[in-house]
Motif scaffolding. Sequence first.
Motif, mmCIF file in Angstrom:
data_model
loop_
_atom_site.group_PDB
_atom_site.id
_atom_site.type_symbol
_atom_site.label_atom_id
_atom_site.label_comp_id
_atom_site.label_asym_id
_atom_site.label_seq_id
_atom_site.Cartn_x
_atom_site.Cartn_y
_atom_site.Cartn_z
ATOM 1 N N TYR A 117 0.998 -1.229 -0.344
ATOM 2 C CA TYR A 117 -0.268 -0.091 0.597
ATOM 3 C C TYR A 117 1.503 1.398 -0.225
ATOM 4 C CZ TYR A 117 -3.653 3.740 1.168
ATOM 5 O OH TYR A 117 -4.497 4.065 1.181
ATOM 6 N N GLU A 118 0.759 2.473 -0.374
ATOM 7 C CA GLU A 118 1.039 3.208 -1.148
ATOM 8 C C GLU A 118 0.859 4.425 -0.554
ATOM 9 O OE1 GLU A 118 2.595 3.733 -4.591
ATOM 10 O OE2 GLU A 118 3.531 1.902 -5.174
ATOM 11 N N VAL A 119 1.239 5.563 0.065
ATOM 12 C CA VAL A 119 0.409 6.428 0.930
ATOM 13 C C VAL A 119 1.712 7.398 0.895
ATOM 14 C CG1 VAL A 119 1.283 5.334 3.213
ATOM 15 C CG2 VAL A 119 -1.248 7.637 2.807
ATOM 16 N N THR A 166 3.955 13.936 8.555
ATOM 17 C CA THR A 166 2.699 13.474 9.121
ATOM 18 C C THR A 166 1.993 13.993 7.968
ATOM 19 O OG1 THR A 166 1.574 15.478 9.624
ATOM 20 C CG2 THR A 166 2.773 14.565 11.225
ATOM 21 N N LEU A 167 1.109 12.799 7.680
ATOM 22 C CA LEU A 167 0.473 12.484 5.919
ATOM 23 C C LEU A 167 -1.653 12.355 6.550
ATOM 24 C CD1 LEU A 167 3.136 10.097 4.151
ATOM 25 C CD2 LEU A 167 2.605 12.477 3.819
ATOM 26 N N THR A 168 -1.896 12.241 5.425
ATOM 27 C CA THR A 168 -3.422 12.146 5.653
ATOM 28 C C THR A 168 -3.431 10.941 4.420
ATOM 29 O OG1 THR A 168 -4.212 13.677 6.974
ATOM 30 C CG2 THR A 168 -5.772 12.882 6.302
ATOM 31 N N THR A 213 -4.456 8.921 10.188
ATOM 32 C CA THR A 213 -3.606 10.626 10.000
ATOM 33 C C THR A 213 -2.295 9.531 9.723
ATOM 34 O OG1 THR A 213 -4.455 11.852 11.091
ATOM 35 C CG2 THR A 213 -2.438 11.743 11.451
ATOM 36 N N VAL A 214 -1.702 9.826 9.349
ATOM 37 C CA VAL A 214 -0.300 8.770 9.363
ATOM 38 C C VAL A 214 1.011 9.591 9.945
ATOM 39 C CG1 VAL A 214 1.162 7.363 7.737
ATOM 40 C CG2 VAL A 214 -0.733 7.374 7.783
ATOM 41 N N LEU A 215 1.708 8.643 10.859
ATOM 42 C CA LEU A 215 3.095 9.352 11.638
ATOM 43 C C LEU A 215 4.223 8.719 10.509
ATOM 44 C CD1 LEU A 215 1.994 9.672 15.259
ATOM 45 C CD2 LEU A 215 1.621 11.587 13.525
#
Length: 455
Positions: free
Chosen positions: A12-14, A95-97, A110-112
């Motif tokens: 999975y990519e983010v 940080t990403l969403t 939310t991705v740290l």
Amino acid sequence: MNNFPLTVPAGYEVGGWTVERPLGAGAFGSVYAARHAGTDTSGGRGDLPARAALKFLPTGTHTPRQLRHLRDLADREVDLLRRLRSPRLIRLYETLTVDDPSHPELDGATVLVLEEAERPLQSLLSGAAAPPAGPSLLVQICEGLHQLHTAGWVHGDLKPGNVLLMKDGSVRLGDFSTASELEGTHAYAAGFATPDYTPPELLWSEVGDRGTRIRPSADVWAFGILAHTVLTGASPLPGGTPSARRDAALRYARGEEELRLSPALPDVWREIVTDCLSRTHEERAAHDARSVLRRVREAATGRMPRRRRHGRRHLVTLVAASLAGLTAAGLGTNALLDRQDGRNTATGYERCAPGYVCFFSEEGGRGEMCDWENDDPEWFDGDTVCAWARQEGPRSVFNNGAADTQGFVHVSLFAENGLKDGLGCVRQGGRRDLALSRPVASHTWTKTCAESVAL
């Protein structure tokens, strides 16, 4: 995988990151190893590494009330990691969403993006024998607590699963979703800590609108449990289950039962653990992270306790059991020894413990001494007070800073509070007499020490 709050498939990519494998999970988040797309293990993109740990927090699903709670936990962790620069805290890169309606269970999460650790401390405690590096690990754990408390934060859930071991052997504290910023003497924790590491007064405390009121002494209790577990492989509270140990903690707090300290625990560590596990907050508050850190460092290096006067003002003399003890502590075989009352007492620069920067009222490391292991933007109003230096300033300095994986080993000096009006810097290992135009008022650890300003 059933216990993961969010299950993220491999590949999975983010945000340019590709998920590889699960690393672990807590009550609120799932952590996965990941690599940055288009890079190999030799380098990353810009200021990002090639590899990282992605912590997914499910802030895009659940009921509105659950969402507010999870968002609060995510905001706490991001806020702390963005504001604090401390070598014993896990590093936050970005940080990403997640924006992916095709995966509704992940959409809005939310991705740290965090520094990748090798494994949690818990993995070392599954065997019958205590880890041989236990004392060294405890020093670094306590350094992390002191860094948090000095910055005005309480961790709130210190336990082996939240202590991370890096590939170079160093330690980081992680999982700050339940961390709380102090408001005076208290903070408010939004989450519930692990019962095995929760002090008795919080086991029966009420939860208000803002959460549970918590104080730094809660982390000191958790450190006491952790230290005993690391050094002996067992909890100091009797019981075969968490609920049994919780009940034992309550009976202990009421004076109905004693701690079950292992006979294998050395006397010096027994005293530290006992003080950390004082029955009440009021008793425990006398043993804050700063004082516990000093004792833990002494216990880990085999040194005798250091004598202190005037409370927070550290005008200290290091008592050494022998020259070999000084060498083991990293002070060198050329330590200056005076004979007083039949004991060898280190003098001069040798009073400065490893990991500290020390300032002296006279040249050559003589006279009174103040020592710090952290930055101090306000010498005369901060946690450590060097009052004698207010008028004339220190006459000599020793930067005995320990190796730091992030490179903060030199010390920059400033003539004003708030790290303003630079006076120069002292390289790691530097011992210098000072002839400054203005007294030192603040200092900070730094990565660079230019030749033009080096003292």
